[in-house]
Design a protein around this motif. Structure first.
Motif, PDB file in Angstrom:
ATOM      1  N   THR A  42       0.832  -1.192   0.000  1.00 49.80           N
ATOM      2  CA  THR A  42       0.000   0.000   0.000  1.00 49.80           C
ATOM      3  C   THR A  42       0.869   1.244   0.000  1.00 49.80           C
ATOM      4  O   THR A  42       1.844   1.339   0.736  1.00 49.80           O
ATOM      5  CB  THR A  42      -0.926   0.010   1.230  1.00 49.80           C
ATOM      6  N   LEU A  43       0.493   2.197  -0.819  1.00 49.50           N
ATOM      7  CA  LEU A  43       1.230   3.451  -0.909  1.00 49.50           C
ATOM      8  C   LEU A  43       0.713   4.423   0.142  1.00 49.50           C
ATOM      9  O   LEU A  43      -0.490   4.634   0.278  1.00 49.50           O
ATOM     10  CB  LEU A  43       1.054   4.051  -2.312  1.00 49.50           C
ATOM     11  N   VAL A  44       1.619   5.022   0.898  1.00 42.60           N
ATOM     12  CA  VAL A  44       1.252   6.066   1.845  1.00 42.60           C
ATOM     13  C   VAL A  44       1.390   7.400   1.110  1.00 42.60           C
ATOM     14  O   VAL A  44       2.498   7.838   0.790  1.00 42.60           O
ATOM     15  CB  VAL A  44       2.165   6.042   3.088  1.00 42.60           C
ATOM     16  N   PHE A  45       0.268   8.026   0.810  1.00 46.60           N
ATOM     17  CA  PHE A  45       0.274   9.263   0.025  1.00 46.60           C
ATOM     18  C   PHE A  45       0.890  10.409   0.826  1.00 46.60           C
ATOM     19  O   PHE A  45       0.530  10.647   1.979  1.00 46.60           O
ATOM     20  CB  PHE A  45      -1.148   9.631  -0.409  1.00 46.60           C
ATOM     21  N   GLN A  46       1.805  11.116   0.197  1.00 44.72           N
ATOM     22  CA  GLN A  46       2.443  12.261   0.823  1.00 44.72           C
ATOM     23  C   GLN A  46       1.679  13.554   0.541  1.00 44.72           C
ATOM     24  O   GLN A  46       2.005  14.606   1.079  1.00 44.72           O
ATOM     25  CB  GLN A  46       3.886  12.394   0.313  1.00 44.72           C
ATOM     26  N   GLU A  47       0.681  13.457  -0.302  1.00 45.29           N
ATOM     27  CA  GLU A  47      -0.151  14.607  -0.649  1.00 45.29           C
ATOM     28  C   GLU A  47      -1.541  14.097  -0.980  1.00 45.29           C
ATOM     29  O   GLU A  47      -1.765  12.893  -1.145  1.00 45.29           O
ATOM     30  CB  GLU A  47       0.437  15.351  -1.851  1.00 45.29           C
ATOM     31  N   GLU A  48      -2.498  15.005  -1.065  1.00 50.18           N
ATOM     32  CA  GLU A  48      -3.865  14.613  -1.410  1.00 50.18           C
ATOM     33  C   GLU A  48      -3.873  14.047  -2.827  1.00 50.18           C
ATOM     34  O   GLU A  48      -3.483  14.722  -3.787  1.00 50.18           O
ATOM     35  CB  GLU A  48      -4.795  15.820  -1.336  1.00 50.18           C
ATOM     36  N   PRO A  49      -4.303  12.790  -2.982  1.00 49.88           N
ATOM     37  CA  PRO A  49      -4.253  12.176  -4.317  1.00 49.88           C
ATOM     38  C   PRO A  49      -5.409  12.612  -5.213  1.00 49.88           C
ATOM     39  O   PRO A  49      -6.460  13.042  -4.735  1.00 49.88           O
ATOM     40  CB  PRO A  49      -4.348  10.683  -4.001  1.00 49.88           C
ATOM     41  N   VAL A  50      -5.191  12.494  -6.514  1.00 49.74           N
ATOM     42  CA  VAL A  50      -6.246  12.716  -7.501  1.00 49.74           C
ATOM     43  C   VAL A  50      -7.127  11.474  -7.530  1.00 49.74           C
ATOM     44  O   VAL A  50      -6.634  10.346  -7.479  1.00 49.74           O
ATOM     45  CB  VAL A  50      -5.643  12.969  -8.892  1.00 49.74           C
TER      46      VAL A  50
END
Length: 498
Positions: A42-50
């Motif tokens: 799982t990717l931990v998003f560093q910013e709000e994703p699209v």
């Protein structure tokens, strides 16, 4: 042509919406399998994703195109056929080039022989140089390009007119009236309708080419079509637009041209298109099967989409081009960013069935950034690709006719899914500094070592393929360079419900 120089959802869209709703209610999501569905990373998003807005997706996209005026008039007459073939491949071949599959053929009016003001390539020959006389050998250059485009995969052709023949006009010139008002003589409406439909009939019967649509107008609401202009053009008031539309429709019917229907009105502005269609009488609306608009100006994209849906008509973005007046540069991304922004806004909000550029090949003598390819219209037969070519390729090479267009909640992104090719495409426009753009694909599953291909155009890259990036169970993160257009391609993708 802009610049004074210049549906309904398909059944599968409802399926996508239903699947998304069912998945949401079930607490799951749509699953996209990439080969073996085994990855748990799982990717931990560093910013709000699209996020992809599947509920707003649509399937009626039928392709990308270009008008043949004026470049085909010139290029089709080149003696160096090897170079002609190279340019044709670059524009129309889906493997070697952009893969444009739609063309708009310009039925020329032909200028008064006493006037010689038209720009290079703009002197498109007409088939009726004077009343009662027909010249079917005319316009050989544009016809050669039209035929060559179809050999390379073009499957939709539209015919359109910029001006009636000069001898039908009030001013005696195809460039417009002296004051920019109506220029077709009142006693010539039947003759003009006969002229256009006779050309369509001849193409069908003699050359085996059926134009799916015929538009007798081009930016008719604009008042800049004045005598002495550098290109063909003719103003029509709304009332006169309706008159010629109905006469052309009747002429098509009388000649048994059932394979060709009317499109209109190719206004310069989206807002003008909305205005005209709200003013047309019902008889005029009844004979128009396709709404054409240019998107150089105007903001009523959603209103136009709703209007087309309500009237049950196909909607095309039939002309847009950009390049300004800045000198051509191999590094300049200004027009590329303008192009990408326009494509994204049009496809996400207006949702046309086709997106058509003005002229794919521009005269290099104009010394600007218009066009995907610059060719010499006056002199040595040579050409070169512009930065816009690669910007356009970021879309057309990967989002192919028949793809489902998927709006996103990000203003600088666009997505598309191609069920036949099992391909998911993400396009990112970044006119800012380098960074990353994350996409949430929650509920989407891929194989253990799933990766996505990345292509990028920037000041120092021309749709260059970069290193593949990893795809995680919940999405991916895309590095974007300064001032760039980036396309991410995920292959082997299939849709199924949880």
């Amino acid at each position: 042509m802009a610049h004074n120089e210049q549906r309904g959802r398909g059944k599968r869209s409802y399926i996508l919406m239903a699947v998304a709703l069912i998945a949401l209610l079930a607490g799951g999501g749509i699953v996209i399998n990439h080969f073996a569905n085994e990855s748990s990373k799982t990717l931990v998003f560093q910013e709000e994703p699209v996020r992809l807005k599947l509920d707003q997706s649509y399937e009626h996209f039928e392709g990308w195109g270009t008008s043949l005026a004026w470049w085909a008039n010139d290029l089709g007459g080149w003696k160096d056929q090897a170079k002609v073939s190279e340019v044709m491949d670059l524009v129309f071949d889906p493997e070697k080039g952009l893969g444009l599959n739609i063309v708009r053929y310009n039925i020329g009016g032909e200028e008064n022989p006493e006037m010689k003001a038209l720009r290079p390539g703009g002197d498109v020959p007409g088939f009726q140089p004077e009343p009662g006389e027909w010249d079917w050998d005319a316009d050989a250059g544009q016809r050669a390009v039209l035929k060559g485009s179809m050999e390379r995969g073009v499957n939709i052709a539209e015919a359109f007119s910029n001006s009636p023949p000069y001898w039908m006009t009030i001013s005696g010139s195809v460039t417009g009236a002296v004051d920019g008002s109506n220029n077709l003589r009142d006693d010539q409406y039947d003759a003009f309708a006969d002229y256009l439909t006779e050309v369509v009939k001849h193409y069908r019967d003699e050359w085996g080419i059926t134009f799916r649509t015929l538009n007798p107008l081009n930016e008719p609401s604009s008042d800049w079509w004045k005598k002495g202009n550098m290109q063909e053009g003719s103003h029509f008031t709304n009332e006169k637009q309706a008159e010629i539309i109905k006469k052309v429709a009747a002429s098509l019917k009388s000649k048994g041209l059932d394979g060709t229907v009317i499109s209109a009105a190719d206004d310069n502005s989206i807002d003008e298109t909305v205005l005209n269609f709200n003013l047309y009488d019902q008889d005029t609306l009844d004979v128009i099967q396709q709404i054409n608009t240019h998107s150089y100006n105007g903001s009523k994209m959603e209103e136009l989409r709703t209007l087309a849906e309500r009237q049950g008509k196909k909607l095309w973005m039939s002309e847009y081009g950009t390049g300004g007046s800045e000198p051509h540069s191999h590094e300049d991304m200004t027009s590329v960013q303008e192009l990408a922004e326009r494509i994204m806004f049009d496809l996400k909000i207006m949702q046309p069935s086709a997106w058509v550029y003005w002229q794919a090949v521009e005269d290099e003598g104009a010394n600007n950034n218009w066009g995907f390819i610059h060719a010499n219209f006056n002199g040595e037969e040579q050409y070169e690709m512009t930065k816009q070519y690669y910007g356009m390729a970021q879309f057309t090479k990967f989002i192919r006719p028949g793809a489902t267009i998927i709006p996103t909640d990000g203003g600088r992104t666009l997505a598309a899914y191609d069920e036949e090719r099992q391909r998911l495409v993400l396009v990112i426009r970044n006119e800012l500094s380098a960074g990353t753009t994350a996409f949430e694909l929650e509920g989407y599953a891929y194989g253990k070592s799933a990766t996505a291909q990345v292509y990028q155009t920037s000041p120092d890259r021309n749709m260059e393929q970069l290193e593949d990036i990893p795809v995680y169970a919940n999405g991916l993160e895309v590095p974007t360079a300064d001032n760039s257009i980036t396309t991410v391609v995920l292959e082997g993708v299939t849709l199924q419900a949880n």
